[in-house]
Write a protein that holds these residues in place. Structure first.
Motif, PDB file in Angstrom:
ATOM      1  N   MET A 185       0.856  -1.174   0.000  1.00  0.00           N
ATOM      2  CA  MET A 185       0.000   0.000   0.000  1.00  0.00           C
ATOM      3  C   MET A 185       0.893   1.224   0.000  1.00  0.00           C
ATOM      4  O   MET A 185       2.028   1.187   0.506  1.00  0.00           O
ATOM      5  N   GLY A 186       0.365   2.296  -0.553  1.00  0.00           N
ATOM      6  CA  GLY A 186       1.196   3.491  -0.613  1.00  0.00           C
ATOM      7  C   GLY A 186       0.417   4.729  -0.954  1.00  0.00           C
ATOM      8  O   GLY A 186      -0.816   4.700  -1.085  1.00  0.00           O
ATOM      9  N   TRP A 187       1.156   5.802  -1.042  1.00  0.00           N
ATOM     10  CA  TRP A 187       0.616   7.103  -1.402  1.00  0.00           C
ATOM     11  C   TRP A 187       1.383   7.665  -2.592  1.00  0.00           C
ATOM     12  O   TRP A 187       2.615   7.579  -2.637  1.00  0.00           O
ATOM     13  N   TYR A 188       0.640   8.220  -3.526  1.00  0.00           N
ATOM     14  CA  TYR A 188       1.178   8.934  -4.655  1.00  0.00           C
ATOM     15  C   TYR A 188       0.625  10.353  -4.597  1.00  0.00           C
ATOM     16  O   TYR A 188      -0.352  10.626  -3.896  1.00  0.00           O
ATOM     17  N   ARG A 189       1.234  11.253  -5.346  1.00  0.00           N
ATOM     18  CA  ARG A 189       0.696  12.610  -5.432  1.00  0.00           C
ATOM     19  C   ARG A 189       0.880  13.150  -6.838  1.00  0.00           C
ATOM     20  O   ARG A 189       1.776  12.726  -7.578  1.00  0.00           O
ATOM     21  N   GLU A 245       3.504  11.023  -8.917  1.00  0.00           N
ATOM     22  CA  GLU A 245       4.749  10.450  -8.409  1.00  0.00           C
ATOM     23  C   GLU A 245       4.512   9.674  -7.128  1.00  0.00           C
ATOM     24  O   GLU A 245       3.609   9.984  -6.347  1.00  0.00           O
ATOM     25  N   LEU A 246       5.348   8.673  -6.936  1.00  0.00           N
ATOM     26  CA  LEU A 246       5.300   7.890  -5.717  1.00  0.00           C
ATOM     27  C   LEU A 246       5.811   8.726  -4.550  1.00  0.00           C
ATOM     28  O   LEU A 246       6.836   9.395  -4.655  1.00  0.00           O
ATOM     29  N   VAL A 247       5.098   8.693  -3.443  1.00  0.00           N
ATOM     30  CA  VAL A 247       5.529   9.392  -2.236  1.00  0.00           C
ATOM     31  C   VAL A 247       6.099   8.395  -1.230  1.00  0.00           C
ATOM     32  O   VAL A 247       7.214   8.564  -0.731  1.00  0.00           O
ATOM     33  N   ALA A 248       5.333   7.368  -0.913  1.00  0.00           N
ATOM     34  CA  ALA A 248       5.770   6.390   0.088  1.00  0.00           C
ATOM     35  C   ALA A 248       4.994   5.094  -0.092  1.00  0.00           C
ATOM     36  O   ALA A 248       3.837   5.117  -0.516  1.00  0.00           O
ATOM     37  N   THR A 249       5.650   3.992   0.242  1.00  0.00           N
ATOM     38  CA  THR A 249       4.980   2.697   0.198  1.00  0.00           C
ATOM     39  C   THR A 249       5.314   1.893   1.442  1.00  0.00           C
ATOM     40  O   THR A 249       6.339   2.119   2.096  1.00  0.00           O
ATOM     41  N   ILE A 251       5.048   6.750   6.679  1.00  0.00           N
ATOM     42  CA  ILE A 251       3.933   5.895   6.296  1.00  0.00           C
ATOM     43  C   ILE A 251       3.824   4.773   7.312  1.00  0.00           C
ATOM     44  O   ILE A 251       4.828   4.234   7.786  1.00  0.00           O
ATOM     45  N   SER A 252       2.590   4.454   7.680  1.00  0.00           N
ATOM     46  CA  SER A 252       2.372   3.363   8.627  1.00  0.00           C
ATOM     47  C   SER A 252       1.101   2.617   8.228  1.00  0.00           C
ATOM     48  O   SER A 252       0.274   3.133   7.500  1.00  0.00           O
ATOM     49  N   ASP A 286       4.930  20.537  -1.517  1.00  0.00           N
ATOM     50  CA  ASP A 286       4.174  19.315  -1.215  1.00  0.00           C
ATOM     51  C   ASP A 286       2.717  19.434  -1.664  1.00  0.00           C
ATOM     52  O   ASP A 286       1.960  18.459  -1.589  1.00  0.00           O
ATOM     53  N   THR A 287       2.332  20.612  -2.099  1.00  0.00           N
ATOM     54  CA  THR A 287       0.960  20.823  -2.565  1.00  0.00           C
ATOM     55  C   THR A 287       0.659  19.925  -3.751  1.00  0.00           C
ATOM     56  O   THR A 287       1.392  19.925  -4.739  1.00  0.00           O
ATOM     57  N   ALA A 288      -0.400  19.148  -3.624  1.00  0.00           N
ATOM     58  CA  ALA A 288      -0.770  18.192  -4.664  1.00  0.00           C
ATOM     59  C   ALA A 288      -2.056  17.485  -4.255  1.00  0.00           C
ATOM     60  O   ALA A 288      -2.519  17.625  -3.115  1.00  0.00           O
ATOM     61  N   VAL A 289      -2.597  16.738  -5.186  1.00  0.00           N
ATOM     62  CA  VAL A 289      -3.643  15.785  -4.854  1.00  0.00           C
ATOM     63  C   VAL A 289      -2.950  14.471  -4.505  1.00  0.00           C
ATOM     64  O   VAL A 289      -2.137  13.972  -5.282  1.00  0.00           O
ATOM     65  N   TYR A 290      -3.273  13.943  -3.346  1.00  0.00           N
ATOM     66  CA  TYR A 290      -2.642  12.716  -2.867  1.00  0.00           C
ATOM     67  C   TYR A 290      -3.607  11.544  -3.073  1.00  0.00           C
ATOM     68  O   TYR A 290      -4.790  11.639  -2.736  1.00  0.00           O
ATOM     69  N   TYR A 291      -3.061  10.461  -3.610  1.00  0.00           N
ATOM     70  CA  TYR A 291      -3.855   9.275  -3.930  1.00  0.00           C
ATOM     71  C   TYR A 291      -3.326   8.071  -3.156  1.00  0.00           C
ATOM     72  O   TYR A 291      -2.121   7.813  -3.135  1.00  0.00           O
ATOM     73  N   CYS A 292      -4.252   7.338  -2.586  1.00  0.00           N
ATOM     74  CA  CYS A 292      -3.919   6.076  -1.942  1.00  0.00           C
ATOM     75  C   CYS A 292      -3.878   4.969  -2.989  1.00  0.00           C
ATOM     76  O   CYS A 292      -4.683   4.966  -3.929  1.00  0.00           O
TER      77      CYS A 292
END
Length: 114
Positions: free
Chosen positions: A33-37, A45-49, A68-69, A88-94
């Motif tokens: 699982m992770g977050w992209y923005r 882009e990938l932020v964290a997984t 990330i947890s 860091d301003t962006a739309v963040y996607y799970c």
């Protein structure tokens, strides 16, 4: 697999936000699982997984600021964002991955004012 993201908002530079993403459905298949923005005019882009084994990975620009947890009991992944910057301003996607493919939650807007 369905993903429901929440927690975005407007914050001043240097502030913090925590994003949450609740997974439902065939969650037993999820491996990563992770977050992209995605910022305006830029590619996603990938932020964290985080993996089911507990491993984590971050894009260099957020290392030391974002964490990330994953709460397996609650089927939820979190992104704690500290020392936020205007970039860091962006739309963040799970995002979730299983052997059948990728799944995306709806985006949540994060806006950091200078």
């Amino acid at each position: 697999v369905q993903l429901q993201a929440s927690g975005g908002g407007l914050v001043q530079a240097g502030g913090s936000l925590r994003l949450s993403c609740a997974a439902s459905g065939a969650i037993f298949r999820i491996t990563t699982m992770g977050w992209y923005r995605q910022a305006p005019g830029k590619q996603r882009e990938l932020v964290a997984t985080t993996t089911s084994g507990g491993g984590t990975d971050y894009v260099n620009s957020v290392k030391g600021r974002f964490t990330i947890s994953r709460d397996n009991a609650e089927n939820t992944v979190y992104l704690q964002m500290n020392t936020l910057k205007p970039e860091d301003t962006a739309v963040y996607y799970c995002n979730a991955v299983d052997r059948f493919g990728n799944y995306w939650g709806q985006g949540t807007q994060v806006t950091v004012s200078s």
